[in-house]
Write a protein that holds these residues in place. Structure first.
Motif, PDB file in Angstrom:
ATOM      1  N   LEU A 194       0.901  -1.273   0.449  1.00  0.00           N
ATOM      2  CA  LEU A 194       0.189  -0.430   0.036  1.00  0.00           C
ATOM      3  C   LEU A 194       0.778   1.432   0.266  1.00  0.00           C
ATOM      4  O   LEU A 194       0.396   2.488  -0.908  1.00  0.00           O
ATOM      5  N   LEU A 195       1.865   1.064   0.476  1.00  0.00           N
ATOM      6  CA  LEU A 195       3.113   2.144   0.822  1.00  0.00           C
ATOM      7  C   LEU A 195       3.977   2.446  -0.632  1.00  0.00           C
ATOM      8  O   LEU A 195       3.704   3.455  -0.515  1.00  0.00           O
ATOM      9  N   ASN A 196       3.870   1.660  -0.821  1.00  0.00           N
ATOM     10  CA  ASN A 196       4.601   2.520  -2.705  1.00  0.00           C
ATOM     11  C   ASN A 196       3.324   2.665  -4.064  1.00  0.00           C
ATOM     12  O   ASN A 196       3.091   2.954  -4.497  1.00  0.00           O
ATOM     13  N   LEU A 197       2.239   2.290  -3.160  1.00  0.00           N
ATOM     14  CA  LEU A 197       1.074   2.282  -4.723  1.00  0.00           C
ATOM     15  C   LEU A 197       0.496   3.897  -3.845  1.00  0.00           C
ATOM     16  O   LEU A 197       0.678   4.768  -4.413  1.00  0.00           O
ATOM     17  N   ASN A 198       0.771   4.179  -2.705  1.00  0.00           N
ATOM     18  CA  ASN A 198       0.129   5.302  -2.617  1.00  0.00           C
ATOM     19  C   ASN A 198       1.163   6.987  -2.795  1.00  0.00           C
ATOM     20  O   ASN A 198       1.125   7.125  -2.965  1.00  0.00           O
ATOM     21  N   TYR A 199       2.050   6.368  -2.591  1.00  0.00           N
ATOM     22  CA  TYR A 199       3.621   7.208  -2.941  1.00  0.00           C
ATOM     23  C   TYR A 199       3.698   7.309  -4.130  1.00  0.00           C
ATOM     24  O   TYR A 199       3.472   8.341  -4.717  1.00  0.00           O
ATOM     25  N   ARG A 200       4.177   6.559  -5.129  1.00  0.00           N
ATOM     26  CA  ARG A 200       3.655   6.677  -6.363  1.00  0.00           C
ATOM     27  C   ARG A 200       2.456   7.386  -6.546  1.00  0.00           C
ATOM     28  O   ARG A 200       2.631   8.379  -7.833  1.00  0.00           O
ATOM     29  N   LYS A 201       1.005   7.128  -6.380  1.00  0.00           N
ATOM     30  CA  LYS A 201       0.600   7.347  -7.337  1.00  0.00           C
ATOM     31  C   LYS A 201       0.248   9.200  -6.363  1.00  0.00           C
ATOM     32  O   LYS A 201      -0.485   9.901  -7.319  1.00  0.00           O
ATOM     33  N   LEU A 202       0.272   9.847  -5.153  1.00  0.00           N
ATOM     34  CA  LEU A 202       0.626  10.690  -4.512  1.00  0.00           C
ATOM     35  C   LEU A 202       1.804  11.887  -5.212  1.00  0.00           C
ATOM     36  O   LEU A 202       2.129  13.248  -6.076  1.00  0.00           O
TER      37      LEU A 202
END
Ligand SMILES: Nc1ncnc2c1ncn2[C@@H]1O[C@H](COP(=O)(O)OP(=O)(O)OP(=O)(O)O)[C@@H](O)[C@H]1O
Length: 376
Positions: free
Chosen positions: A201-209
């Motif tokens: 989730l951390l990777n997804l959120n970081y990349r998305k934002l």
């Protein structure tokens, strides 16, 4: 989950008040030193019985008073509920639905995640800062972990006491040690599972934002070394082996040299340790992303979205990052409490703060041109 209302008395510099909140965005606007962080802290305190900025709880009581208290009404997917905390003269009292309860029956009723500028210490601080953070967060999503941790902490104390007093031949020492290993293994297993899930989730959120060109990972650095897909029984065996190796030293030093109290959590940006490799802006974004991932973990485990508090968004993020955060929350069904010195131009319920006095936009209109409106 949503907080619909708060009442507080003698909380820092805030004038006693009752506020009704929007189920979506609540924005607290004011100049520096007016009480913006304090109102967010009051919301957090009502939900957790703790402050997000100090472990010295008496600091939150207004300087000229001896007690403070706050009360919130909130709703989860089932019903309306209340929580309250009173603090004073070294005592703290918790209530749930207006009945006095112990902390264990208060904790976790209302899930809340906070983001304050000082949270940067999650990256830059000592391992203990990260351990406390993740222990608290795993407990929010998993009540069993909270109990395991409580038991383990007690057993660690006993074990250390016996080692210090050179009572390792006492039959009780073996009994405590077996339990110490059992609970230690349970903690490690739950941390491993949590880190595996939150890292995605951390990777997804970081990349998305923030940056879709970089990879962000969280790694659990365990005193047992690299652990892959292990079961609790195997971890118990590994702890026992480690104890066998260092027991002679433990006897000499008089305390435990092994256990999850020695572990750390490492953030890796493009496979390099973010603590030393990431820029200041990236560090802030990483910490913000871990908070968003915590929210996602709570939703996954509890099927309820927690409340999110963001302190001082205007001075912490540049306008690009701020915009991307606001855009992100517009699409999500999460109740937000944000403080800022400038308006964020988002559809929100605005509260203005001046010298601890908080009033809503509507009341503000009735005031004759004084206050925080000119800050917009
Ligand atoms: N226990 C207390 N009793 C009375 N006043 C307090 C107490 N603790 C802090 N204060 C004062 O409350 C005021 C508001 O502090 P707070 O941190 O909430 O302001 P803020 O609006 O968030 O400011 P900033 O934007 O600078 O972060 C400060 O002047 C602070 O000194």
């Amino acid at each position: 989950m949503q907080i619909s209302e708060i009442n507080y008395v003698n909380f820092r510099n805030l004038k006693d008040n009752n506020l009704k909140f929007s189920s979506k965005f609540n924005l607290f606007l004011g100049k520096n030193g007016q009480g913006k962080t304090s109102i967010l802290e009051a919301v957090y305190f009502s939900a957790t019985g703790k402050s997000f900025r100090t472990p010295r709880q008496n600091e939150i009581i207004n300087h000229s008073r001896e007690r403070t208290g706050s009360f919130v009404v909130f709703e989860d997917s089932i019903s309306k509920k209340t929580l309250s905390v009173k603090l004073g003269k070294g005592k703290k009292e918790y209530s749930y639905n207006k009945k006095r309860v112990k902390y264990d029956d208060f904790h976790g009723k209302l899930n809340i995640v906070s983001f304050i500028p000082e949270d940067i210490s999650l990256l830059t601080g000592a391992p203990g800062v990260r351990r406390s953070f993740f222990d608290y967060e795993i407990s929010q999503a998993n009540k069993e972990y909270y109990q395991d941790l409580k038991n383990y902490t007690k057993l660690l104390k006993f074990r250390n006491k016996y080692l210090k007093e050179k009572k390792h031949n006492d039959p009780m020492f073996d009994i405590y040690q077996n339990e110490f290993i059992k609970f230690g293994a349970r903690i490690i297993k739950k941390r491993l599972d949590y880190v595996r899930n939150i890292s995605i989730l951390l990777n997804l959120n970081y990349r998305k934002l923030f940056d879709d060109k970089k990879e962000l990972r969280l790694k659990y650095s365990c005193f047992l070394g690299e652990l892959k897909k292990v079961e609790t029984a195997q971890i118990e065996k590994l702890i026992q082996e480690k104890i066998n190796q260092v027991f002679w030293q433990e006897k000499r030093y008089g305390f435990s040299l092994v256990g999850p109290q020695k572990d750390d959590f490492i953030f890796l940006l493009n496979d390099k340790e973010a603590k030393s490799y990431a820029s200041q802006g990236e560090k802030k974004s990483i910490v913000f992303s871990i908070k968003l991932s915590e929210i996602d973990m709570i939703i996954k485990e509890k099927k309820e979205s927690p409340i999110f508090i963001i302190d001082d968004i205007s001075s912490y993020f540049d306008s690009l990052r701020k915009e991307s955060i606001i855009k992100y929350f517009k699409k999500r069904d999460i109740q937000l409490f944000i403080s800022s010195t400038t308006d964020l131009n988002m559809a929100s319920k605005n509260f203005y703060i001046e010298k601890g006095d908080i009033y809503e936009e509507y009341d503000q209109c009735k005031k004759d041109n004084r206050g925080s409106r000119d800050q917009k």
